[in-house]
Structure formats: C-alpha cells, structure tokens
Design an enzyme around this catalytic site. Structure first.
Site, PDB file in Angstrom:
ATOM      1  N   GLN A   6      10.305  -7.766   7.336  1.00  0.00           N
ATOM      2  CA  GLN A   6       9.254  -8.533   6.670  1.00  0.00           C
ATOM      3  C   GLN A   6       9.857  -9.606   5.780  1.00  0.00           C
ATOM      4  O   GLN A   6      10.694  -9.324   4.937  1.00  0.00           O
ATOM      5  CB  GLN A   6       8.368  -7.589   5.848  1.00  0.00           C
ATOM      6  N   LYS A  66      -0.209  -4.122   9.598  1.00  0.00           N
ATOM      7  CA  LYS A  66       0.537  -3.942  10.848  1.00  0.00           C
ATOM      8  C   LYS A  66       0.545  -2.476  11.256  1.00  0.00           C
ATOM      9  O   LYS A  66       0.351  -2.142  12.425  1.00  0.00           O
ATOM     10  CB  LYS A  66       1.988  -4.425  10.692  1.00  0.00           C
ATOM     11  N   SER A  97       3.266  -8.893   0.851  1.00  0.00           N
ATOM     12  CA  SER A  97       4.050  -8.341   1.958  1.00  0.00           C
ATOM     13  C   SER A  97       3.660  -6.891   2.220  1.00  0.00           C
ATOM     14  O   SER A  97       3.531  -6.478   3.381  1.00  0.00           O
ATOM     15  CB  SER A  97       5.546  -8.430   1.661  1.00  0.00           C
TER      16      SER A  97
END
Length: 98
Positions: free
Chosen positions: A92, A48, A41
């Site tokens: 997330q 991102k 993650s």
C-alpha cells in the site's frame, strides 16, 4: 455505479469459483502490506479485504509501523512470496519517507 460494481464483483466471484474448482478447492490469495498508520490507507486496505471476502479470494495482510525499514518491508514481501497460498502482493502506497 453501484450496479456496475456489483455486476463486476459477481463476474469475479464466478471466475474465482472456477479457479477453485480447477485447483482442488484452493482459492486465490492476495496479500496487502501496509506501512504506517495513515487512516486513508487503512480504510482503503479494509475495503480491499472486504472485496476479497465478497468474491472468495483469501486475504492476507501485514501491518508494519511507520518506522519499519526497507529491509523489514522486503522481508514481509518475501514471506508472502514464499507462501503457496498467496498469489498476489500489494504494498500500500504511500510508504513513509525515511
């Protein structure tokens, strides 16, 4: 794949530039909330943020410990929601089980 991704990024950058021009230089802002320390993650969120930087989107993020309560997560989301510089919020997944 890489050429297509680069072309898409260029299109998005042009759209972001047009938005900035239309809104007195203000860039769109994207917030990401991550709960816990999952390496996959964290890597995804880092990607991102890099993608946002490449196209001119302002990136915000908040990392919370795995022990964060639902209310603590919601407080962070509410904070970003109240921020006029933030136009989108991603939480997330997966979230830790409580």
């Amino acid at each position: 794949g890489k050429a297509i991704a680069a072309a898409i990024r260029e299109e998005i950058k042009a759209e972001v530039d047009a938005l900035k021009k239309a809104h007195d230089g203000r860039a769109p802002g994207l917030a990401v909330v991550i709960v816990g320390a999952r390496k996959d993650s964290q890597t995804y969120v880092r990607m991102k943020r890099k993608a946002c930087e490449e196209v001119g989107i302002v990136s915000f993020h908040k990392e919370l410990p795995e022990t964060a309560t639902e209310e603590e997560v919601l407080d962070v989301v509410r904070g970003f929601n109240a921020d006029n510089a933030c136009h989108g919020i991603l939480v997330q997944l997966p979230l830790p089980k409580h």
